[in-house]
Design an enzyme around this catalytic site. Structure first.
Site, PDB file in Angstrom:
ATOM      1  N   ASP A   8       0.826  -1.208   0.000  1.00 20.93           N
ATOM      2  CA  ASP A   8       0.000   0.000   0.000  1.00 20.93           C
ATOM      3  C   ASP A   8       0.863   1.262   0.000  1.00 20.93           C
ATOM      4  O   ASP A   8       0.397   2.339   0.371  1.00 20.93           O
ATOM      5  CB  ASP A   8      -0.906   0.015   1.230  1.00 20.93           C
TER       6      ASP A   8
ATOM      7  N   ASP B 187       4.182  -9.140   9.258  1.00 20.81           N
ATOM      8  CA  ASP B 187       4.423  -7.724   8.992  1.00 20.81           C
ATOM      9  C   ASP B 187       5.806  -7.545   8.370  1.00 20.81           C
ATOM     10  O   ASP B 187       6.641  -8.442   8.415  1.00 20.81           O
ATOM     11  CB  ASP B 187       4.312  -6.917  10.280  1.00 20.81           C
TER      12      ASP B 187
ATOM     13  N   ASP C  11       8.522  -6.188   9.112  1.00 20.82           N
ATOM     14  CA  ASP C  11       9.762  -6.324   9.873  1.00 20.82           C
ATOM     15  C   ASP C  11       9.929  -7.712  10.483  1.00 20.82           C
ATOM     16  O   ASP C  11      10.868  -7.942  11.251  1.00 20.82           O
ATOM     17  CB  ASP C  11       9.816  -5.271  10.990  1.00 20.82           C
TER      18      ASP C  11
ATOM     19  N   ASP D 139      -6.964  -7.256  13.995  1.00 20.00           N
ATOM     20  CA  ASP D 139      -6.535  -8.594  14.401  1.00 20.00           C
ATOM     21  C   ASP D 139      -7.326  -9.093  15.610  1.00 20.00           C
ATOM     22  O   ASP D 139      -7.814 -10.224  15.634  1.00 20.00           O
ATOM     23  CB  ASP D 139      -5.030  -8.600  14.704  1.00 20.00           C
TER      24      ASP D 139
END
Length: 533
Positions: free
Chosen positions: A136, A195, A197, A289
């Site tokens: 995005d 994610d 990282d 989540d």
């Protein structure tokens, strides 16, 4: 020389006015203190003591459970059916289910290679794995770099897809939801989310997928987070202490007692059928989540937490990024509680005890009471009782219970026990922002749905420190000065001085130390300061 009197410099009329104003303020204070201030402050003390007891019993309960779990309860691979994944030369890869890996990204310039590389190195048959990079990004240069990285891995035979959207509607939840709609996903049974990282070990899927294959009632397998930059600065050490308690105790207790806990948003594998049955991803709060986890839990699905399965990740090391993250993590659960409390009450698929656990333990005490009592009691009410000595706080509420709660919170990170006292002071400062965010979420006020992506630095600091002549960080008042913290520092300093001069409980020691912590954060002198490029 003639002696110079004070009146030479201060006009007599002004002196009289000053004394009159001070006298009027003092008189007004005495008039309202007994009938108004004392009863209100006493009520506030009773409320804070009640909340402290609620938090205390919750911590003790979880402490007892976690001891029982460690000593007597079976491990997840013994409580649930589990068999290792084996390569079968006769059937080939048919015994391996088709797994989708989703990597949501937003301008992840510093870390995109890490997560994509880790996903592509997962030990799983290449024809049974689909890696979906959901980008995005708004920066064209970053988008180009991410796309080229995907093409580089695709040229090596990895089944990786670069996916973009026209708008960022729904933020992360919108990206994940859109990713599941693609035609090439329809045959996938499970989806794992990392994610940008996060860097899983190659055996991540082989250790987690069997729980889903052999236990059809299980919807989610959650791994534990480990932090590659926990020693970067004092801010990351403080975060490690808080998050280690969350994973070591809270997630373990929820998994062992109710087969329910909050999905952490990453480092977990979902059964796609469970996501669909629960209603899919929703963007009505900033904790998509947790929203999905609660809805799936109300459908009767079970969750498994694997403390031994660890995924490396990165903690926010700048104070600005940490504040934004904490706002989202505090506001979102409170807002979700507002939206779902009656749905939980009316649910007929789960037992009463599990509903009580969800409403009281999971939401009310941990997501609301924990923030509010820390701020109101230790940063507002307790200091005010020093100025109003008619209101007393019992020692067990002001000292003993907080000490026990703090000791129980320290079990997750034994290596940082020497930082425990400063961790308390820092948590008190952050409780101010968490309380504000919690109230915003409960009232669904402005900023309730604010989403700011947590900034990741990756190797930025290391790379810039290796340059020959790094530039000094530019001091920006707007980014570094926080007036709310400085205002509370002044208030606590005044209360500390008053207690030192007139008090009897010696709270000034705590108040002065808390003043220093509020001042340090108020001037932004905490966390990593990124050198300007």
């Amino acid at each position: 020389m003639a002696e110079v009197s004070e009146k030479t410099f201060i006009p007599e009329s002004f002196q009289g006015t000053s004394l009159d104003i001070a006298g009027q303020i003092g008189l007004m204070w005495e008039l309202i203190k007994a009938p108004l201030i004392v009863p209100l402050l006493r009520l506030a003390v009773y409320m804070c003591l009640t909340m402290s007891l609620m938090l205390f019993f919750e911590r003790v309960y979880m402490g007892v459970v976690i001891i029982l779990v460690k000593l007597f309860w079976k491990k997840p691979d013994q409580r649930y059916k589990w068999e290792p994944m084996r390569d079968d030369l006769e059937s080939g890869n048919a015994s391996f289910p088709l797994v989708l890996v989703q990597i949501p990204m937003f301008n992840e310039k510093e870390v995109y290679k890490i997560s994509i590389g880790a996903a592509c190195n997962l030990s799983w048959p290449s024809d049974r794995l689909v890696i979906q990079v959901l980008d995005d990004s708004t920066d064209p240069l970053v988008k180009d770099m991410v796309e080229k990285e995907c093409l580089r891995w695709a040229s090596k035979g990895v089944n990786i897809v670069y996916q973009i959207r026209e708008t960022r509607g729904g933020y992360k939840a919108g990206a994940l939801k859109e990713g599941l709609k693609r035609d090439y996903v329809k045959d996938c049974e499970y989806v794992v989310i990392f994610d940008a990282d996060f860097r899983p070990e190659p055996d991540f899927l082989r250790r987690s997928i069997p729980f889903l294959i052999h236990n059809p009632q299980v919807a989610l397998v959650q791994a534990r987070w480990r932090f590659v930059n926990s020693d970067e600065c004092l801010l990351t050490r403080m975060q490690e202490m808080s998050l280690d308690y969350h994973f070591t105790v809270e997630q373990e207790v929820g998994s062992s007692t109710h087969a329910f806990f909050g999905f952490n948003g990453t480092g977990g594998i979902w059964r796609i059928a469970a996501i669909n049955e629960a209603g899919g991803w929703k963007d009505r709060t900033t904790v998509e989540d947790m929203d999905l986890a609660v809805r799936a839990g109300l459908k009767g699905w079970k969750f498994i937490y694997l403390g031994d399965l660890q995924v490396k990740s990165e903690l926010p090391s700048t104070f600005k990024a940490f504040r934004f993250q904490q706002h989202r993590w505090s506001c979102g659960p409170a807002n979700l509680f507002r939206k779902m409390v009656m749905e939980i009450v009316r649910n007929k698929k789960v037992v009463l005890w599990k509903k009580v656990y969800m409403i009281y333990s999971f939401f009310f005490v941990r997501k609301i009471i924990a923030h509010m009592v820390t701020f109101w009691f230790y940063c507002v009410v307790l200091p005010l009782t020093i100025l109003v000595p008619e209101v007393e706080v019992p020692k067990w509420g002001a000292i003993y219970i907080p000490c026990i709660i703090t000791i129980l919170n320290s079990v997750g990170t034994p290596r940082s026990i020497h930082l425990l006292f400063y961790w308390i002071l820092f948590e008190n400062v952050m409780s101010m922002h968490r309380t504000k965010a919690t109230l915003i979420g409960l009232l669904e006020a402005k900023r309730a749905n604010e989403w700011v992506v947590t900034e990741k630095l990756g190797d930025t600091i290391k790379n810039k420190s290796n340059t020959k002549a790094p530039k000094k960080a530019i001091f920006k008042i707007g980014d570094r000065i926080h007036m709310l913290e400085l205002g509370f520092a002044a208030f606590l300093f005044f209360c500390g001085c008053y207690d030192f001069l007139y008090g009897k409980n010696n709270y000034f020691i705590y108040l002065f130390l808390q003043t220093i912590t509020f001042t340090i954060t108020g001037f932004g002198y905490i966390g990593t300061i990124v050198p300007s490029s």
